[in-house]
Write an enzyme that holds these catalytic residues in place. Structure first.
Site, PDB file in Angstrom:
ATOM      1  N   TYR A   1       0.812  -1.225   0.000  1.00 36.45           N
ATOM      2  CA  TYR A   1       0.000   0.000   0.000  1.00 36.45           C
ATOM      3  C   TYR A   1       0.840   1.267   0.000  1.00 36.45           C
ATOM      4  O   TYR A   1       2.052   1.221   0.140  1.00 36.45           O
ATOM      5  CB  TYR A   1      -1.054   0.011   1.100  1.00 36.45           C
ATOM      6  N   GLU A   2       0.162   2.375  -0.235  1.00 38.83           N
ATOM      7  CA  GLU A   2       0.793   3.685  -0.488  1.00 38.83           C
ATOM      8  C   GLU A   2       1.686   3.647  -1.728  1.00 38.83           C
ATOM      9  O   GLU A   2       2.694   4.349  -1.809  1.00 38.83           O
ATOM     10  CB  GLU A   2       1.604   4.165   0.726  1.00 38.83           C
TER      11      GLU A   2
END
Length: 595
Positions: A439-440
């Site tokens: 994620y990110e």
């Protein structure tokens, strides 16, 4: 499951003795009142609350998980009470703006609190740090009216924050989003659409959740140039600051995941929800990237934190677990076998963890230093630090999480079969930290960002500044007795990074795939080079007599640095050789061969 103990001694060594934080803070407007005494008090109090309150909830929260029932999200037993204590202790506003109730602490210090929080319980940490990131974006881009209305309760932990980017068909390619924002006569917007994978999108920890949502106006340009950013509260807020009626926001479901089971990963539906423009129309990515870049460093710290906990636990296990005899003969003469810490392969695993964790901590603080100077500094120093933040953020996110996951797997491996069963806690660490590479922005995306945008797009300007800094450090440190064995590998690594960068940029002139083919290995070459720089700085602190941690601590630092440069840093050479072989072996294979 072993207990977590915060590595305060190493944190203080890095913060105060390697980077001389107090001296830096007292020479910048806005941080002059932060001294070593205050910093140590914050670290010590952070250790207490994380060791005693947050860490004990990790395994039980993982086992119970988050529950969803007809749109209502419930966190595991003990989480609401623990979050309330975090909020009441002021931990959510540690880095916040003082005008709205924040404490304005330097990032170098705040990120060490975040390390302890994530080491204790990644799932719990996400609720707090996402709120901090959302507050940062609001503070930097929203109107004064929105700041005054929302920031005080976000810093106090009474309200939480979340960011809503991803849609089922649009992950990295945000230009494809379909969520719409229709302007209303009163200046508000009706936001309609569905977002997925929203961490902390809904829960029972706070009375309100403030969503930052990417959406497009009806007449917006196509692609990423037509994205705007909106603040959309779960519960509307009246003009006097009190809570009003429920907004058109609801959680449609939660994801059942590999790890971080106590973190609510939500599908969020916006059905004509009342929202407020943050920043300028069609420039929403600018505001959202403020939050995303904050979270990218925070996610990098998640990798470091899980590896720290895994190292701590596997060290304890290796000293106690009896198995076989040492190659040189019995060590535990009175027992049936020797502790496994005597075996070379176990030491390889432990030292790899130790070398990566301690360099990773120093690197995180180094990036925190750049963030502090870019915020509180002025003139050329501020501009240089801002450029360094741009360059180093993708490395911090990707390299720290890649090596963090590697560290947790090594820790699990030290346990053998016991590492694969739940009661020891190691398998949870492996599960929890795995998401940090995803994620990110996946780590492949981070590598592309580094190689394409942060190096190639600006002619490696910021990289050259980093290279110059490392060379200046090496030249300045050459007179310190004993530094040659750490400076020579650093100098070679810096020379290699410079020549490798030149090679890739030259290849990119005639090969459109050159940057993409080199990106992943290139990020890791830079990561190993930066870790070599961190180890050289730590060794200089020890060898120059500036360490205050004692002979045993100092000796272990030098020995671990020696292991890093002799056994881990050589990986950069192999990665560089891979890059120099070009893109053809990746791209010449027909698509039909992938079957």
């Amino acid at each position: 499951m072993p207990e977590y103990k915060a590595p305060l001694r190493d944190m203080q060594f890095v913060l105060h003795e390697v980077f001389k934080a107090e001296q830096l803070w007292q020479n910048m407007p806005g941080t002059e009142e932060v001294n070593r005494e205050l910093a140590d008090a914050i670290l010590e109090e952070s250790a207490k609350i994380n060791e005693n309150l947050i860490a004990p909830l990790s395994q039980s929260g993982h086992e119970e998980g988050v529950k969803w029932d007809d749109g209502v999200v419930t966190t595991p037993k003990g989480y609401p009470e623990a979050f309330k204590q975090l909020a009441e202790g002021g931990w959510g506003g540690l880095a916040g703006e003082p005008n709205y109730g924040g404490q304005n602490m330097p990032k170098m210090l705040v990120l060490l609190f975040e390390e302890m929080l994530y080491s204790s319980n990644i799932a719990m940490g996400l609720y707090l740090t996402l709120t901090s990131g959302a507050a940062l974006a609001i503070d930097n881009h929203a109107s004064d009216e929105l700041k005054e209305k929302y920031l005080p309760n976000m810093y106090s932990g009474q309200w939480a924050g979340a960011m809503c980017l991803t849609e089922s068909h649009a992950g990295t390619d945000l230009g494809m989003i379909r969520t719409k924002a229709e302007p209303q006569a009163d200046g508000t917007y009706k936001v309609t659409g569905t977002k997925i994978f929203i961490t902390g999108g809904d829960h029972d920890l706070t009375e309100n959740v403030i969503h930052l949502v990417l959406a497009k106006l009806p007449d917006a340009p196509a692609g990423s140039k037509g994205i705007s950013l909106f603040l959309v509260p779960k519960v509307k807020v009246n003009d006097d600051g009190s809570l009003g009626e429920r907004n058109g926001v609801n959680c449609g479901s939660i994801e059942h995941k590999m790890g971080i089971n106590a973190s609510a990963t939500c599908v969020m539906n916006f059905d004509g929800a009342e929202g407020y423009l943050v920043g300028e129309i069609n420039r929403g990515l600018q505001g959202m990237f403020t939050m995303m870049n904050y979270e990218r460093l925070s996610v990098g710290i998640q990798g470091l934190s899980a590896a720290q906990t895994a190292y701590q636990w596997s060290c304890e296990y290796a000293r106690e677990r009896l198995q076989s005899r040492a190659p040189t003969g019995p060590v535990n003469q009175a027992g049936p076998a020797d502790p496994i810490v005597v075996h070379p392969d176990v030491r390889r695993m432990l030292l790899t963890q130790k070398a990566l964790v301690e360099a990773g901590r120093a690197f995180a603080v180094y990036v925190g230093k750049q963030l502090d100077v870019s915020k509180f500094g002025d003139g050329d120093a501020k501009a240089l630090a801002s450029g360094m933040v741009e360059l180093l953020t993708p490395v911090a996110k990707a390299f720290l999480t890649d090596k963090g996951f590697e560290g947790t797997v090594l820790g699990q491996q030290c346990y053998g079969g016991h590492g694969y069963v739940r009661e020891w806690g190691m398998e949870q660490l492996v599960r929890d930290v795995r998401i940090a590479q995803i994620y990110e922005g996946t780590n492949g995306i981070q590598a592309m960002d580094l190689m394409g945008r942060k190096v190639a797009a600006n002619g490696a300007k910021n990289l050259q500044a980093l290279i110059a800094e490392m060379r200046a450090f090496s030249a300045d440190s050459a007179s310190v007795a004993g530094m040659d064995e750490f400076l020579n590998p650093l100098n070679d690594a810096v020379d290699n990074l410079e020549s490798l960068t030149k090679f890739v940029l030259e290849q990119a002139g005639s090969d459109a795939n050159a940057i993409g083919a080199a990106a992943n290995e290139y990020l890791h070459v830079m990561g190993f080079t930066l870790f070599s720089y961190m180890w050289a700085m730590m060794c200089r602190t020890v060898l120059s007599g500036e360490s205050q941690q004692g002979e045993e601590f100092d000796k272990a630092k030098l020995q671990t640095a020696r292991f890093f440069v002799q056994r881990l840093l050589p990986q950069a050479s192999a990665l560089s050789a891979s890059i120099r072989n070009g893109s053809s072996t990746l791209m010449d294979i027909a698509e039909e061969a992938f079957a």
